[in-house]
Design an enzyme around this catalytic site. Structure first.
Site, PDB file in Angstrom:
ATOM      1  N   LYS A 197       0.955  -1.366   0.119  1.00 53.77           N
ATOM      2  CA  LYS A 197       0.140   0.033  -0.025  1.00 53.77           C
ATOM      3  C   LYS A 197       0.965   1.156   0.108  1.00 53.77           C
ATOM      4  O   LYS A 197       2.099   1.134   0.383  1.00 53.77           O
ATOM      5  CB  LYS A 197      -0.875  -0.128   1.212  1.00 53.77           C
ATOM      6  CG  LYS A 197      -2.105   0.900   1.088  1.00 53.77           C
ATOM      7  CD  LYS A 197      -3.191   0.180   0.462  1.00 53.77           C
ATOM      8  CE  LYS A 197      -4.390   0.983   0.073  1.00 53.77           C
ATOM      9  NZ  LYS A 197      -5.555   0.225  -0.876  1.00 53.77           N
ATOM     10  N   ASP A 200      -6.796   4.270  -4.661  1.00 55.89           N
ATOM     11  CA  ASP A 200      -7.862   4.428  -3.267  1.00 55.89           C
ATOM     12  C   ASP A 200      -8.231   5.546  -3.067  1.00 55.89           C
ATOM     13  O   ASP A 200      -8.447   6.348  -3.844  1.00 55.89           O
ATOM     14  CB  ASP A 200      -6.641   3.894  -2.086  1.00 55.89           C
ATOM     15  CG  ASP A 200      -7.396   3.422  -0.876  1.00 55.89           C
ATOM     16  OD1 ASP A 200      -7.906   2.351  -0.827  1.00 55.89           O
ATOM     17  OD2 ASP A 200      -7.435   4.349   0.173  1.00 55.89           O
TER      18      ASP A 200
HETATM   19  P1  NDP Z   1     -13.155   7.858  -2.582  1.00 55.74           P
HETATM   20  O1  NDP Z   1     -12.033   8.789  -2.416  1.00 55.74           O
HETATM   21  O2  NDP Z   1     -13.668   7.630  -4.163  1.00 55.74           O
HETATM   22  O3  NDP Z   1     -14.337   8.056  -1.789  1.00 55.74           O
HETATM   23  C1  NDP Z   1     -14.156   8.097  -0.279  1.00 55.74           C
HETATM   24  C2  NDP Z   1     -15.771   8.407   0.289  1.00 55.74           C
HETATM   25  O4  NDP Z   1     -15.687   8.392   1.661  1.00 55.74           O
HETATM   26  C3  NDP Z   1     -16.043   9.867  -0.083  1.00 55.74           C
HETATM   27  O5  NDP Z   1     -17.422  10.257  -0.246  1.00 55.74           O
HETATM   28  C4  NDP Z   1     -15.605  10.608   1.162  1.00 55.74           C
HETATM   29  O6  NDP Z   1     -16.169  11.802   1.441  1.00 55.74           O
HETATM   30  C5  NDP Z   1     -16.129   9.676   2.188  1.00 55.74           C
HETATM   31  N1  NDP Z   1     -15.417   9.942   3.503  1.00 55.74           N
HETATM   32  C6  NDP Z   1     -14.091   9.716   3.738  1.00 55.74           C
HETATM   33  N2  NDP Z   1     -13.908  10.157   5.014  1.00 55.74           N
HETATM   34  C7  NDP Z   1     -15.134   9.979   5.571  1.00 55.74           C
HETATM   35  C8  NDP Z   1     -15.373  10.320   6.826  1.00 55.74           C
HETATM   36  N3  NDP Z   1     -14.645  10.412   7.899  1.00 55.74           N
HETATM   37  N4  NDP Z   1     -16.949  10.185   7.180  1.00 55.74           N
HETATM   38  C9  NDP Z   1     -17.723  10.171   6.063  1.00 55.74           C
HETATM   39  N5  NDP Z   1     -17.395   9.910   4.916  1.00 55.74           N
HETATM   40  C10 NDP Z   1     -16.028   9.920   4.631  1.00 55.74           C
HETATM   41  O7  NDP Z   1     -12.294   6.220  -2.135  1.00 55.74           O
HETATM   42  P2  NDP Z   1     -12.837   4.989  -2.385  1.00 55.74           P
HETATM   43  O8  NDP Z   1     -14.424   5.064  -2.498  1.00 55.74           O
HETATM   44  O9  NDP Z   1     -11.843   4.598  -3.535  1.00 55.74           O
HETATM   45  O10 NDP Z   1     -12.528   3.989  -1.194  1.00 55.74           O
HETATM   46  C11 NDP Z   1     -13.399   4.285  -0.168  1.00 55.74           C
HETATM   47  C12 NDP Z   1     -12.959   2.749   0.952  1.00 55.74           C
HETATM   48  O11 NDP Z   1     -12.830   1.629   0.283  1.00 55.74           O
HETATM   49  C13 NDP Z   1     -11.469   3.160   1.586  1.00 55.74           C
HETATM   50  O12 NDP Z   1     -11.284   2.525   2.935  1.00 55.74           O
HETATM   51  C14 NDP Z   1     -10.827   2.321   0.717  1.00 55.74           C
HETATM   52  O13 NDP Z   1      -9.459   1.947   1.145  1.00 55.74           O
HETATM   53  C15 NDP Z   1     -11.500   1.202   0.348  1.00 55.74           C
HETATM   54  N6  NDP Z   1     -11.388   0.485  -0.607  1.00 55.74           N
HETATM   55  C16 NDP Z   1     -11.116   0.955  -1.947  1.00 55.74           C
HETATM   56  C17 NDP Z   1     -10.892   0.065  -3.151  1.00 55.74           C
HETATM   57  C18 NDP Z   1     -11.008   0.843  -4.401  1.00 55.74           C
HETATM   58  O14 NDP Z   1     -11.083   0.169  -5.539  1.00 55.74           O
HETATM   59  N7  NDP Z   1     -11.272   2.111  -4.649  1.00 55.74           N
HETATM   60  C19 NDP Z   1     -10.603  -1.252  -3.058  1.00 55.74           C
HETATM   61  C20 NDP Z   1     -10.843  -1.783  -1.741  1.00 55.74           C
HETATM   62  C21 NDP Z   1     -11.255  -1.072  -0.559  1.00 55.74           C
HETATM   63  P3  NDP Z   1     -15.359  13.277   1.092  1.00 55.74           P
HETATM   64  O15 NDP Z   1     -15.371  13.241  -0.285  1.00 55.74           O
HETATM   65  O16 NDP Z   1     -16.277  14.005   1.887  1.00 55.74           O
HETATM   66  O17 NDP Z   1     -13.986  13.117   1.523  1.00 55.74           O
END
Ligand code: NDP
Length: 455
Positions: free
Chosen positions: A135, A175
């Site tokens: 990572k 991510d």
């Molecule tokens: P993105 O950056 O696309 O989206 C993250 C989302 O979570 C945004 O809507 C963000 O809101 C929200 N968010 C972040 N922090 C908080 C918080 N404290 N409270 C509420 N909402 C929050 O990331 P991903 O969708 O790619 O990733 C999301 C999760 O999935 C992570 O844990 C990542 O490690 C995991 N993951 C992702 C993979 C992938 O293929 N993308 C694969 C496997 C796991 P805001 O815009 O306001 O920050």
């Protein structure tokens, strides 16, 4: 560990190893939490197979093969120089090249990168595909930055990272904060520095320059495929189920899409500023337009759907009654109080789309409350699995159809689900997806490490 967490006891040999992990990695609370969760499952394994202790393979697994920390200087649109910190933790390559995403978020520090890299080892092993665990990322905050600023940051980041990665060495992906735009800038700089069109060095690429169909949708779709298997195991389906999905980023949006396709109703989603409750069901076309095109806020969605949607700031999305909860935002976002509320509201399944979104105390409460719980390292493995399919396509200079790739993803998620359940049965904890995922992932990678000698 997080304050106030109920910590179950470990067998003495594993407690000693865990104490050593804490001592050698001070101040890295998230890494301690991820290691403890795996160690909780390993008591049964070492009781049955003591050679995993005798060979020190667990101690070796907790030490990354390589950790890289570097300076990332860049200039903003006003000519101001900024310095961020870049990380790549290459945790384990027993099963294949290091593989795992890059996260750009101000909260990123070594402890977050190590927790994610550690989880990634077992997740990647569970997919059955030839990929190791890693990572990386930076404390850079892309929010509010122009395209030019993001590009200059990515170019500077890759100017150091390029010497550590390669299609047979280490293959980063996206991510939080790293999507198609960032992967494009990173790949462009890699290509320029190395003078090689080495498609397999990064995954999550655009479709017309080496990307795979379904990679964008893979993590969200994969979580929902996993839950479909959990429901099928009880003779149920998504039809008519109320679902709450936290986040509104890549994972959340495509989880919502697949739930809706399978007949479920997603009534709430969120971002870091609050959540929207939409009794009529989330309007996905609108959500995608706001989040993917305008890079807007969840408040913009509520404003555009003033008739049916309510914006709640300062509340907890887990207060919304649902049959199924999918935390898809970030680590430790579903706490004990949320677990109690979900149970009280009759929730039956919690499946992690994000990495480690549920605190250890909340997991214990969900288990005690009879809620089926799927950990991220199993339920969200569809993203990295499809990245491995992207690597396969790049290596054979091929491009598969959407239908074929989605079917491969669905098959992989079914296999992971079945492997978790089968392993849980084998180790005397039927229905325990956490133990099943940890044990199946651990034994797969540990056996490979043992076969490779003391390296
Ligand atoms: P993105 O950056 O696309 O989206 C993250 C989302 O979570 C945004 O809507 C963000 O809101 C929200 N968010 C972040 N922090 C908080 C918080 N404290 N409270 C509420 N909402 C929050 O990331 P991903 O969708 O790619 O990733 C999301 C999760 O999935 C992570 O844990 C990542 O490690 C995991 N993951 C992702 C993979 C992938 O293929 N993308 C694969 C496997 C796991 P805001 O815009 O306001 O920050």
């Amino acid at each position: 560990m997080c304050a106030g967490v109920i910590v179950p006891e470990l067998v003495p040999e594993l407690q000693e190893l865990f104490d050593e992990v804490v001592d050698r990695n001070r101040g890295e609370a998230e890494f301690h939490q991820a290691a403890h969760e795996v160690f909780e499952s390993l008591g049964r394994v070492v009781a049955k197979h003591p050679h995993y202790l005798d060979t020190e393979v667990i101690r070796r697994l907790c030490e990354p093969e390589r950790q890289i920390i570097f300076r990332v200087p860049w200039t903003d649109d006003a000519g101001q120089v900024h310095i961020n910190r870049g990380f790549r933790v290459e945790f384990n390559s027993a099963l294949g090249p290091f593989k795992g995403g890059l996260r750009f978020h101000p909260s990123v520090y070594l402890g977050i990168v190590k927790f994610l890299g550690f989880e990634q080892i077992f997740k990647n092993a569970l997919t059955g595909l030839p990929i190791g665990g890693a990572k990386g990322g930076s404390d850079f905050d892309p929010k509010g930055r122009s395209d030019g600023e993001v590009m200059r940051f990515c170019q500077s980041f890759m100017t150091e990272l390029y010497r550590h990665i390669g299609e047979y060495t280490d293959v980063p992906a996206g991510d939080i904060g790293v999507g198609g735009r960032e992967i494009g800038y990173l790949f462009g700089q890699y290509k320029r520095i190395t003078n090689r069109y080495e498609s397999g060095v990064l995954t999550g690429k655009g479709l017309h320059w080496g990307g795979s169909r379904v990679r964008t949708e893979a993590t969200g779709y994969g979580v929902v495929f996993f839950v479909r298997e959990m429901l099928a195991a009880r003779g149920e389906s998504f039809e008519g189920r109320r679902v709450v999905v936290s986040g509104s980023g890549n994972v959340a949006v495509y989880a919502i899409e697949k739930v809706q396709e399978l007949g479920g109703i997603v009534v709430a989603c969120s971002d870091s500023s609050g959540y929207v409750f939409d009794e009529a069901g989330i309007d996905l076309t609108l959500l995608k337009e706001i989040k993917e095109e305008r890079r807007g806020r969840i408040a913009d969605y509520a404003a555009a759907r003033a008739g049916t949607a309510t914006l709640v700031t300062g509340g907890r999305i887990w207060d919304v009654p649902a049959d199924i909860a999918l935390p898809c935002a970030t680590q430790n976002e579903l706490e004990a109080q949320d677990a109690r509320r979900l149970i009280a509201n009759g929730c039956q399944i919690v499946a992690e789309g994000a990495n480690m979104p549920t605190t250890p105390e909340a997991i214990k409460l969900l288990n005690a409350g009879g809620v089926a719980f799927a950990p991220g390292k199993a339920a969200n493995a569809g993203g990295v699995a499809t990245s491995a399919l992207e690597m396969q396509q790049n290596a054979s200079r091929d491009s598969w159809s959407f239908e074929h790739t989605e079917q491969r993803l669905a098959d992989i998620m079914r296999d992971i689900h079945d492997r978790c359940l089968h392993t849980a049965d084998e180790y005397g904890v039927p229905g325990d997806y956490v133990a099943g995922a940890n044990i199946a992932g651990f034994t797969h990678v540990a056996d490979a490490m043992l076969a490779l000698g003391v390296i």
